[in-house]
Design an enzyme around this catalytic site. Sequence first.
Site, PDB file in Angstrom:
ATOM      1  CD  GLU A  89     -74.923   3.438 -20.163  1.00 17.69           C
ATOM      2  OE1 GLU A  89     -76.064   3.209 -19.741  1.00 17.69           O
ATOM      3  OE2 GLU A  89     -74.494   2.926 -21.226  1.00 17.69           O
ATOM      4  CG  ASP A 146     -68.823   3.419 -22.231  1.00 17.99           C
ATOM      5  OD1 ASP A 146     -69.599   4.395 -22.113  1.00 17.99           O
ATOM      6  OD2 ASP A 146     -69.065   2.309 -21.730  1.00 17.99           O
TER       7      ASP A 146
HETATM    8  N1  BES Z   1     -78.481   4.582 -23.888  1.00 17.32           N
HETATM    9  C1  BES Z   1     -78.707   3.274 -23.363  1.00 17.32           C
HETATM   10  C2  BES Z   1     -79.965   3.203 -22.509  1.00 17.32           C
HETATM   11  C3  BES Z   1     -81.156   3.297 -23.374  1.00 17.32           C
HETATM   12  C4  BES Z   1     -81.470   2.224 -24.180  1.00 17.32           C
HETATM   13  C5  BES Z   1     -81.883   4.455 -23.425  1.00 17.32           C
HETATM   14  C6  BES Z   1     -82.517   2.322 -25.048  1.00 17.32           C
HETATM   15  C7  BES Z   1     -82.927   4.548 -24.303  1.00 17.32           C
HETATM   16  C8  BES Z   1     -83.232   3.493 -25.143  1.00 17.32           C
HETATM   17  C9  BES Z   1     -77.510   2.841 -22.551  1.00 17.32           C
HETATM   18  O1  BES Z   1     -76.302   3.167 -23.191  1.00 17.32           O
HETATM   19  C10 BES Z   1     -77.527   1.361 -22.393  1.00 17.32           C
HETATM   20  O2  BES Z   1     -77.380   0.671 -23.363  1.00 17.32           O
HETATM   21  N2  BES Z   1     -77.656   0.896 -21.167  1.00 17.32           N
HETATM   22  C11 BES Z   1     -77.464  -0.487 -20.866  1.00 17.32           C
HETATM   23  C12 BES Z   1     -77.084  -0.520 -19.420  1.00 17.32           C
HETATM   24  C13 BES Z   1     -76.355  -1.759 -19.012  1.00 17.32           C
HETATM   25  C14 BES Z   1     -75.142  -2.054 -19.831  1.00 17.32           C
HETATM   26  C15 BES Z   1     -75.997  -1.653 -17.552  1.00 17.32           C
HETATM   27  C16 BES Z   1     -78.731  -1.270 -21.119  1.00 17.32           C
HETATM   28  O3  BES Z   1     -79.844  -0.722 -21.005  1.00 17.32           O
HETATM   29  O4  BES Z   1     -78.623  -2.438 -21.460  1.00 17.32           O
HETATM   30 MN    MN Z   2     -76.298   5.061 -23.903  1.00 14.55          MN
HETATM   31 MN    MN Z   3     -75.953   1.617 -24.744  1.00 18.37          MN
END
Ligand code: BES
Ligand code: MN
Ligand code: MN
Length: 457
Positions: free
Chosen positions: A153, A88
């Site tokens: 996610e 997603d």
């Molecule tokens: N891939 C990201 C997490 C991430 C962000 C890893 C920056 C490395 C660098 C993930 O898809 C993400 O955006 N996670 C969200 C989680 C939330 C929606 C619960 C986030 O961190 O805001």
């Molecule tokens: Mn991600």
């Molecule tokens: Mn993300």
Amino acid sequence: MASDLDRYLDTHNRRIHEELFELLRIPSVSARSEHAGDVRRAADWMRDSLSRIGLDASVIPTAGHPVVLGEWRKAPGAPTVLVYGHYDVQPAEPLELWESPPFEPTIRDGRIYARGSVDDKGQLFLHVKALEAHLAVRGTLPVNVIVLAEGEEEVGSEHLEPFVAEHATRLAADAVVISDSSMFAPGQPSILSSLRGLAYFQIDVTGPSVDLHSGSYGGAVVNPATALARIIATFHDESGHIAIPGFYDAVRDWGDSARAAIRRLPFDEAAFQHETGASALGGEAGYSTLERIWTRPTCEVNGLLSGYTGEGAKTVLPSKAMAKVSCRLVPDQNPEDIGRLLESHVRRVAAKGVEITVRHLSGGRPWRAELAGPVFDAARRALTAAFGREPVIVGEGGSIPVVGDFERILGAPVLLMGFGLPGENAHAPNEWMSDENFVTGTKAVAAFWEELSAATG
Ligand code: BES
Ligand code: MN
Ligand code: MN
């Protein structure tokens, strides 16, 4: 060492890109109900892609968006590794700021531009292609492999923890491997040692039952916008420390050697500030920028809404005010406790004359790795071989909610080796993934399987 695999990947480079572009064209925006069909289509596409390379693949429904599972279990006695990623993506708005449409992938200046290119379709798909290389060239994999691709996610993985718990036997693994993060700098492979957790809230403040004339009523009726602003202003003290009582109670000290390792990284603070466009950086006193992002919790306003915001002036005392607030968490904070602390703090400091509701929208636990064992050694060697440089150990300020759940429920160590880059515009207009990283990342992951088989004999 893995040159026959590299050759295969080079030979099929064009087709691999065409396939990736097919996936990137599907607007699998998990946050929007009007895209539910597209999310489902991306899940089906992933299943087909996994079964075409020789995995037993299926789409498994959940109460939310489906989970795609691909399994290859023809290495009896060998370890089992679970590869996780998400298919997603975040909403693409604001569309007018994209230089090319978000769901029409194009390569410009060596960058693959599309929503989801780096977060996380490109990084998930390169794992599929690394497995394909092994299966096509060798006819086998050195270990048993489970690929788990989820579709929510970006909206907090609400249904994934129960899914993992329910299917814990089927998902039993000796290690989990994830590429959904970034490298510290171009050409510098990186292994993640931590992620922050998340606790997300919506705070609604209601005063009078309708908007009132601010002259006839102003000064005698409590203004919800002011009441909310005062609440928000109590979240931090002057030094940037969070002032919600009990907020830091569960925070574990990071440790001197981990802090020293962060200081040794060649971090360019001026370039980081320049990239943000802000005129100065700011945060909690006593911590460096990387420490603030990687090792300290936050309490951030993500959105604010109240009163008249149209053209010109309208003298009104708003009936309501709303804020979206999220806290990034570090070990051993947990979203439930932080939710209780924040809610009771907000109620305690709120003015009389307004009603408060606090909704708890989503949460995820923070995570910190041990970074030891055969899986990490294999990753170090594979990344060194593919990029010609030893990986660095980095932290991360973002969250991947399921990581802690994998560790807790499956009892398996989690390896995060990301192939994104700083400035890649994840969640923002003009998201891109370096094509070089996509290609080298695929080779690194192919080499990782090779190294892992050597390490586990
Ligand atoms: N891939 C990201 C997490 C991430 C962000 C890893 C920056 C490395 C660098 C993930 O898809 C993400 O955006 N996670 C969200 C989680 C939330 C929606 C619960 C986030 O961190 O805001
Ligand atoms: Mn991600
Ligand atoms: Mn993300």
